[in-house]
Design an enzyme around this catalytic site. Structure first.
Site: not given
Ligand code: NAP
Length: 520
Positions: A257, A296
């Site tokens: 997602e 999102c």
């Molecule tokens: P993110 O930076 O991609 O982080 C998401 C998750 O991935 C966090 O738990 C993060 O942990 C973890 N992570 C980071 N690097 C990783 C790696 N190399 N391997 C495994 N896990 C890793 O996203 P975010 O900033 O939290 O969220 C914002 C984005 O999410 C927005 O773009 C939004 O559109 C999207 N979103 C989409 C939905 C949907 O249902 N489509 C819902 C909500 C949000 P850490 O926090 O410890 O770095």
């Protein structure tokens, strides 16, 4: 006294690790809790989840697991007030916006508890009826759904620490699959507290629910062929996850997602003063301001007939001028802060980027804040940009600014409106506001191929429609293309991700011995 978010793995709370990341109040900058560095002994912890948690869950019927979901919900309900305190402090959201996450989680759990109960006391789900394979009719094929024999690893985004866990865990546990949750570090406290309460209540078998807080290092390495992985977050992290060695080598099933440039269309028939026009303006303002636009599913592109561009801009600006922004603990505040100062910087950069192509109609970057220091608080007031000739734009159709930011985009005719919605390259949701039922149905069917959900709003459902951005567990959530290509929820459909379909070929008498089969 600050809290350390210890990992719960292998059925035990793990010692505090040395590297600690501070979780802060995004309004004051105060440190609230600490999460640790890379988790240790993950391979053994995953084995425990698969063996102890998976076996115990699979030994139960669907109805028994549904009853456990109801028990989990009761535990969470009893601790509701604590969750609001944590959410307001750590996410910077008002009470009303915290409810979107917390009540959304409880509602989704309750929904799956009830729906799961309808499956009754069965242990196996069938897919259709049996098909005859032999000339004498005796040898037949019956497709069944069997729970995957691995674990479900959830890696979640920062914006829904409560709902993000339970909207995934409810279908997984109902399916009989143990869960390991890795919440985004910045808001992990609420997820952690919920897991702690459920673990302490002893309502789940050992190994059914585990949590890793803090560093994601090494999280995917011990994944095995029967595990499933569900990720919610940015497209950049999603790309790393898809190409991770353990995922590709073991064909780990992955659901993504990701981000999405969702659109809302005002129909060509909707003129100022019409019900559809007013509903549209109200919805756009609600979408820009709920959780400070950090959903999102929020409306990023507001597609309107070019002739109504100025009228919509004026009506939206008037409503936005009444939105007070600042400390969510102050009762006069309507919209709290972003989740962190990093997100504050990202939203400022994103507005600059959109402003390279679109005009700033309402600029929320330097608005006065209530009860918050602008030098510390991650607050940005709602910001509306505008591009009259939508077809001339590129950035506005491609760049998601994850905050209270939308762009008003003009279209020439109904065909162009639909074409512009498709420029999002696949979105979680689009909505259309019009009094013309025939056009709504036609445009909705056209958008269905590129959107996970299409919300069609005519005046007769103006008061009862569930909202553009609200994800209802009855409907699927996810979208093709840049939205990640995933699919969650949608009632019992969500159980499909946690099951393997298999064809049992046997004598009709053997197939009868399976007993009654449930169906999705
Ligand atoms: P993110 O930076 O991609 O982080 C998401 C998750 O991935 C966090 O738990 C993060 O942990 C973890 N992570 C980071 N690097 C990783 C790696 N190399 N391997 C495994 N896990 C890793 O996203 P975010 O900033 O939290 O969220 C914002 C984005 O999410 C927005 O773009 C939004 O559109 C999207 N979103 C989409 C939905 C949907 O249902 N489509 C819902 C909500 C949000 P850490 O926090 O410890 O770095």
């Amino acid at each position: 006294m600050s809290v350390f978010l210890r990992n719960y793995l292998g059925g035990q709370w793990q010692p505090e690790s040395r590297t600690a990341h501070a979780l802060v109040n995004p309004v004051s900058g105060e440190a609230l809790a600490f999460a640790g560095g890379p988790a240790e002994n993950l391979a053994a912890a995953y084995e425990f989840a698969r063996n102890a948690g998976g076996s115990a869950l699979r030994a139960m019927s669907y109805g028994q697991r549904a009853a456990i979901l109801a028990d989990v919900m009761k535990v969470l309900q009893a601790n509701r007030d604590t969750y609001y305190d944590i959410s307001i402090a750590n996410s910077g959201t008002t009470k009303a916006d915290s409810a979107v996450d917390i009540e959304g989680a409880l509602y989704t759990l309750g929904y799956y508890a009830k729906l799961g109960a309808t499956l009754g006391d069965v242990h196996t789900l069938g897919d259709g009826t049996s098909t005859v394979l032999s000339k004498d009719g005796l040898f037949q094929s019956q497709h069944v759904y069997a729970p995957v024999r691995g674990l479900a690893l959830f890696i979640n985004a920062f914006n829904f620490p409560a709902w993000g866990l339970w909207e995934k865990a409810a279908p997984a546990l109902l399916s009989g699959v143990p869960v390991v949750i890795k919440p985004a570090t910045v808001t992990a406290w609420l997820t952690h507290r919920m897991v702690e309460d459920v673990v302490n209540a002893g309502v789940l078998p050992p190994g059914a629910l585990s949590i890793v807080c803090g560093s994601s290092a090494g999280l995917l390495d011990p994944l095995q062929p029967f595990d499933v992985l569900s990720f919610t977050g940015s497209a950049d992290t999603a790309a790393k996850i898809r190409s991770h060695d353990a995922v590709t080598r073991h064909s780990v099933r992955v659901n993504i997602e990701a981000d999405s440039v969702n659109s809302a269309l005002l129909g060509p028939d909707a003129v100022p003063g019409s019900e559809a026009f007013d509903l549209y303006v109200k919805e756009l303002v609600r979408e820009m301001t709920t959780k400070s636009g950090q959903r999102c599913t929020a409306i990023r592109r507001a597609l309107v007939p070019a002739a109504q561009f100025d009228a919509v801009a004026e009506a939206v600006a008037a409503k936005l001028s009444g939105i007070t922004v600042g400390n969510p603990r102050n009762d006069t505040v309507r919209m709290g802060s972003l989740v962190s100062r990093e997100q504050y910087d990202a939203v400022h950069t994103g507005i600059e980027k959109l402003a390279g192509e679109a005009q700033l109609l309402v600029d929320g970057r330097n608005s006065a804040l209530v009860d918050a220091d602008p030098a510390l608080a991650a607050c940005v007031a709602p910001t509306l940009l505008g591009l009259r000739d939508g077809a001339s734009g590129t950035t506005v159709h491609e760049h998601e600014v994850f905050g209270p930011v939308s762009t008003l985009i003009g279209y020439r005719d109904a065909d162009e409106a639909v074409a512009l919605a498709h420029r999002g390259q696949g979105s979680l949701v689009a909505s259309i506001f019009s009094a013309d039922h025939a056009w709504l149905a036609r445009a909705g069917a056209e958008l269905a191929g590129s959107h996970g959900r299409v919300n069609l709003v005519s005046p007769d459902v103006g008061k009862t429609q569930t909202g553009h951005g609200n994800v209802m567990p009855q409907s699927i959530h996810g979208g093709p293309g840049r939205a990640g290509g995933g699919e969650e929820l949608g009632g019992l459909r969500s159980l499909g991700f946690y099951h393997r379909r298999s064809a049992l070929q046997a004598s009709a008498t053997t197939l009868d011995a399976l007993g009654p089969l449930g169906s999705l």
